[in-house]
Write an enzyme that holds these catalytic residues in place. Sequence first.
Site, PDB file in Angstrom:
ATOM      1  N   HIS A  27       0.871  -1.170   0.000  1.00 32.97           N
ATOM      2  CA  HIS A  27       0.000   0.000   0.000  1.00 32.97           C
ATOM      3  C   HIS A  27       0.916   1.231   0.000  1.00 32.97           C
ATOM      4  O   HIS A  27       2.007   1.190   0.558  1.00 32.97           O
ATOM      5  CB  HIS A  27      -0.848  -0.046   1.276  1.00 32.97           C
ATOM      6  N   GLN A  45      -4.246  -4.682   7.374  1.00 28.43           N
ATOM      7  CA  GLN A  45      -5.300  -5.572   6.872  1.00 28.43           C
ATOM      8  C   GLN A  45      -5.390  -6.884   7.643  1.00 28.43           C
ATOM      9  O   GLN A  45      -6.456  -7.489   7.690  1.00 28.43           O
ATOM     10  CB  GLN A  45      -5.066  -5.891   5.370  1.00 28.43           C
ATOM     11  N   LYS A 101     -10.263   0.322  10.682  1.00 31.88           N
ATOM     12  CA  LYS A 101     -10.492  -0.874   9.864  1.00 31.88           C
ATOM     13  C   LYS A 101     -10.908  -2.060  10.713  1.00 31.88           C
ATOM     14  O   LYS A 101     -11.162  -3.143  10.196  1.00 31.88           O
ATOM     15  CB  LYS A 101      -9.211  -1.229   9.105  1.00 31.88           C
ATOM     16  N   ASP A 149       3.341  -4.125   8.050  1.00 31.18           N
ATOM     17  CA  ASP A 149       2.101  -3.368   7.918  1.00 31.18           C
ATOM     18  C   ASP A 149       0.964  -4.369   8.140  1.00 31.18           C
ATOM     19  O   ASP A 149       0.651  -5.170   7.261  1.00 31.18           O
ATOM     20  CB  ASP A 149       2.051  -2.752   6.515  1.00 31.18           C
ATOM     21  N   CYS A 167      -4.678   2.547  -3.703  1.00 33.97           N
ATOM     22  CA  CYS A 167      -3.407   3.036  -3.159  1.00 33.97           C
ATOM     23  C   CYS A 167      -2.287   2.015  -3.319  1.00 33.97           C
ATOM     24  O   CYS A 167      -1.475   1.822  -2.409  1.00 33.97           O
ATOM     25  CB  CYS A 167      -3.550   3.425  -1.694  1.00 33.97           C
TER      26      CYS A 167
HETATM   27  C1  LIG Z   1      -2.285  -2.623   3.773  1.00 32.71           C
HETATM   28  C2  LIG Z   1      -2.612  -1.230   4.188  1.00 32.71           C
HETATM   29  N1  LIG Z   1      -1.643  -0.451   4.707  1.00 32.71           N
HETATM   30  C3  LIG Z   1      -1.883   0.815   5.106  1.00 32.71           C
HETATM   31  C4  LIG Z   1      -3.120   1.378   4.979  1.00 32.71           C
HETATM   32  C5  LIG Z   1      -3.295   2.811   5.401  1.00 32.71           C
HETATM   33  O1  LIG Z   1      -4.108   2.918   6.539  1.00 32.71           O
HETATM   34  P1  LIG Z   1      -4.646   4.355   6.974  1.00 32.71           P
HETATM   35  O2  LIG Z   1      -5.242   4.987   5.767  1.00 32.71           O
HETATM   36  O3  LIG Z   1      -5.650   4.052   8.019  1.00 32.71           O
HETATM   37  O4  LIG Z   1      -3.479   5.137   7.494  1.00 32.71           O
HETATM   38  C6  LIG Z   1      -4.162   0.598   4.458  1.00 32.71           C
HETATM   39  C7  LIG Z   1      -5.532   1.102   4.323  1.00 32.71           C
HETATM   40  O5  LIG Z   1      -5.900   1.974   3.567  1.00 32.71           O
HETATM   41  C8  LIG Z   1      -3.893  -0.714   4.039  1.00 32.71           C
HETATM   42  O6  LIG Z   1      -4.851  -1.467   3.487  1.00 32.71           O
END
Ligand SMILES: Cc1ncc(COP(=O)(O)O)c(C=O)c1O
Lengths: 160, 160, 425, 425
Positions: C139, C219, C242, C216, C382
């Site tokens: 992401h 998810q 989430k 990370d 993203c």
């Molecule tokens: C795998 C992953 N990493 C990071 C993020 C970023 O999270 P946030 O937008 O809550 O900072 C997301 C979600 O959008 C994600 O799916």
Amino acid sequence: MNESLDEMYRDIILDHYRSPRGKKPLEKTDIASEGHNPSCGDEIDVELQVDDDTVKDVHVNCHGCAISVASGSMLAEIVKGKTLAEAFRIAELVKKILKGEETEIPEDLGDLDALKGVRQFPVRIKCALLSWVTLMEGLKDYKSGQRGGKSSISTDDDKD
Amino acid sequence: MNESLDEMYRDIILDHYRSPRGKKPLEKTDIASEGHNPSCGDEIDVELQVDDDTVKDVHVNCHGCAISVASGSMLAEIVKGKTLAEAFRIAELVKKILKGEETEIPEDLGDLDALKGVRQFPVRIKCALLSWVTLMEGLKDYKSGQRGGKSSISTDDDKD
Amino acid sequence: MASKTTQNGTSLRSGPTSLMVDIVKADFPLLDQTIHGHKLVYLDNAASSQKPRVVINALLDYYRKTNANIHRGLHTLAERATDSYERTRDHVARFVGGVDREEIIFTSGTTESINLVAATWGEENIHEGDEIVITEMEHHANLVPWVILAQKKKAVLKHIPITICGHLDLSQIDDIITPKTKLLALTHMSNVLGTINPVEELAAKAHQHGAVVLADVAQSMPHMPVDIPSLGVDFCAFSAHKMLGPTGVGILYGKRELLDKMPPYNMGGEMIREVRFDHITWAELPFKFEGGTPNVADVVAFDAALTYLEALGMQNVRDHEERLTGYAFERLSELKDLEIQGPRETGQRGGAISFTDPNIHPHDISTFLDSRGIAIRAGHHCAQPLMRVLGKVATARASLYIYNDEADVDQLVEALIEMRRYFGV
Amino acid sequence: MASKTTQNGTSLRSGPTSLMVDIVKADFPLLDQTIHGHKLVYLDNAASSQKPRVVINALLDYYRKTNANIHRGLHTLAERATDSYERTRDHVARFVGGVDREEIIFTSGTTESINLVAATWGEENIHEGDEIVITEMEHHANLVPWVILAQKKKAVLKHIPITICGHLDLSQIDDIITPKTKLLALTHMSNVLGTINPVEELAAKAHQHGAVVLADVAQSMPHMPVDIPSLGVDFCAFSAHKMLGPTGVGILYGKRELLDKMPPYNMGGEMIREVRFDHITWAELPFKFEGGTPNVADVVAFDAALTYLEALGMQNVRDHEERLTGYAFERLSELKDLEIQGPRETGQRGGAISFTDPNIHPHDISTFLDSRGIAIRAGHHCAQPLMRVLGKVATARASLYIYNDEADVDQLVEALIEMRRYFGV
Ligand SMILES: Cc1ncc(COP(=O)(O)O)c(C=O)c1O
Ligand SMILES: Cc1ncc(COP(=O)(O)O)c(C=O)c1O
């Protein structure tokens, strides 16, 4: 409740606060340590005059709230006449009492019971702790031979 | 409501989408510009064959959603035969229609009316805009003498 | 209606489910609405989850009874607020498998958590020629900070590619993770492909070379049991929103030894010990990294989300989603030529299902499904570099959670069939 | 009971008030509770304000009906959530005096807003030998980032001292703000002294030398009309939670020309235009500075806080607090030797009243008052350098807001009198 207020500011605490013991400067200072909690501004100096491993006299100078002043005053009263090892053990006991790990208090340390009321005020525990931790720091440095300099400590970090 | 869906995907849009006009490559390319919206991945090439300040033929190649494809196809149909100045004015009109600043559409540009439905879908406006903004960029560069190179633009930035 | 079958588990198609979805569903007020005349089917969970009543009520309760600025407050409200806030920290420390409370830092989201590490640990530890290893399926939150750090430090950014099936391609891994590797930053579960990556194994390999490892888990944490100590990583980042929690709260887990040495990120109140114009000392962990008034209310309410998930049981959450993903694969296969991204083995992936239709753009899919009450996401999610690898400009993504059931999948599939008729392509 | 008099304005002591405080009070559910058997008197508003029912309900409503991740979403919920979120941005842009919506960045708080500027604009524009000017009365949030930046860049940190009355001492200002000044960062209203600083005048002077000006309006924005264009500053920072809004939301205002040139802070989703492993382009303003999922719910609910304040009228808010501060000064003067910090002219200060008792430590004051239901703050108020200047280790601070009235002040004063008896000193 106002009872919890009276729990913290027991008569004995207020008495120590109004007329703190150990105000008189020492003739000779063998152990000196200072404590400082930047978050609340409390500052304390703890000085011991030592003779044959025994605390001959104690000087405590505390700028702080009622709790830290009273706690330092109790320290001055209680530690005087004790051996260094006993003094250290009492300080450890006070830490345990304040953290709720110990509730039994030997009869000769009766005044300390008054500190229990502070436990209901988590933010104030470090005020009550400061003088004792400062004492311990001084004793530790003395024992490890780091004499002369002034030991320095804080209970702000909540690490002890 | 499903009516709003049918508002956006009017028959005329779906028709342009299913069989887009302007697919045939030009014999000669005088103006070429490309549009790209990284946020949704839409990509478009707009090419004009110009003769005596008039658009002789248009080639549009669009990879994108139904809205951007249909909008590009309408562009190919409408702009053909117009002078460069007229073409620019029509593109400006489309922008105004999509932004809700203009609702009157001249009779000869009737198909454009179908784009009005997109206004209810704010995120899709930039899809409908892409081909027109790309055309304008090409026309501007052509007019300012920057010929030969390919103009490049996006509607992602919502600045226009 | 397959939704009935989720309760008695007798349908051939759906099989028994480990969650009482109808009961769960009733806990989420938002789900009880119609969109364009259809009952809402919310399948955009990888973007953000809905909130159970207990979380909404916790927020309400906080603002109605407790609200005050925390720490160092000597009045009752401040003490209550501080207690509640710190209780959530203890809860998070337990929830993630038992770590020290000082190792849990509250941030504003996964994105801030990772940026914090890049700007502090990264700034001090990445030097010219060092290698940062990421994967092709990151992401942007776990990609952009490293691209920029590598550029700034003249470090080398390497990535682990993916196979055609959407797994990490580990065939050349020993050329990628080497003694030059200073950081391995990888996602535990892909938000596009659903792939669950072998974080333990890769972390161990990276550690052999002395590298630091960031996972990370944005998810994975909401959807399966995640035990940070067994993952064996140094940093973990995830977001409350989430996993049934409020927006505006993220978590950074960091090993104490590393956090201790890192400089702070946001500097201001509560994160300092002593300030002079010419000299500053920092507060102890975790406060060093929580400068300023934190998002108290939302952290407090997040506690209720964790309790809710624990009551369901994270293994049950995982089992439910695994089964439902299998069911979705089965039903989606009725749509000829629909292309599904990522692994097909449900045991190796989560419930984010990305797909494309050969003739209909993902944006049109999403708009059409919305007209039928179905919320999915369409776009690059993203993850632009991954899209490029997949050869797509965008995909449509339906992502499952605890309140989804076979009926939701059925409604999705039926709408997709109708959509093909609608666009007539 | 003086509270009665606030409605008909006939009391000699209180005079007519511009707000119907009893009605306002009823809008704040939290205030309707007893603490240690006494009706709560909340006087810790400079730390954080309470929330009116409309703000709490807006949160509730958002999570019950609208919640979804914003931007680029093609389904109904995502569109609604995006609309609501962006509507708040428009509202903020109007509320602060009419600036461009692109100049309003949502952050997690004042602290993050200022750190963002330090880490991006500061990082690129402060060089060795440059001078950064602050004041002696800054909150740590507008102090620590500049101390650290100055250290890192070998820049010089200068400060404008304060007079004995708690005003900025401008007698040497031309030696402090000079052609070497690159940044003037100052608070509009002190959270300890209440002082309102002449930001317009100082900003003009700094601009003459080509410096950039940042105003910390965290305390002024909630309590008086603040018009950013007439302040004439380049950056402004404030927090929603101090002005009836939820926790976890801050605002950074920045002039477009400056924001345009600054690199981003938190990098991830939504703040990029295009990402490749070796090349990244940023999104347009304001999104460039809003990486990751924002605190959507709280931003949406903040809209209701702004509406509420506008309905009261910010000039009425200011008038009310000015009068009430005067009343408090009058009544506090009954306590012999009580020392009040900051200016005594109510027209030149806000309603944060710091005081000390010669014989009772501020912590004991706070604890005692709490036992009487009164919430104030005691400590250094995140302004340690100022405390040193004042020669205090801590002060007690009662800070007023729209729901406070004469009765609250009376209760405070009576409790202080009782306190002196209690401690017997
Ligand atoms: C795998 C992953 N990493 C990071 C993020 C970023 O999270 P946030 O937008 O809550 O900072 C997301 C979600 O959008 C994600 O799916
Ligand atoms: C003047 C001033 N600046 C900055 C801050 C920091 O605000 P926050 O903690 O919301 O980031 C405060 C409040 O504590 C303040 O009073």
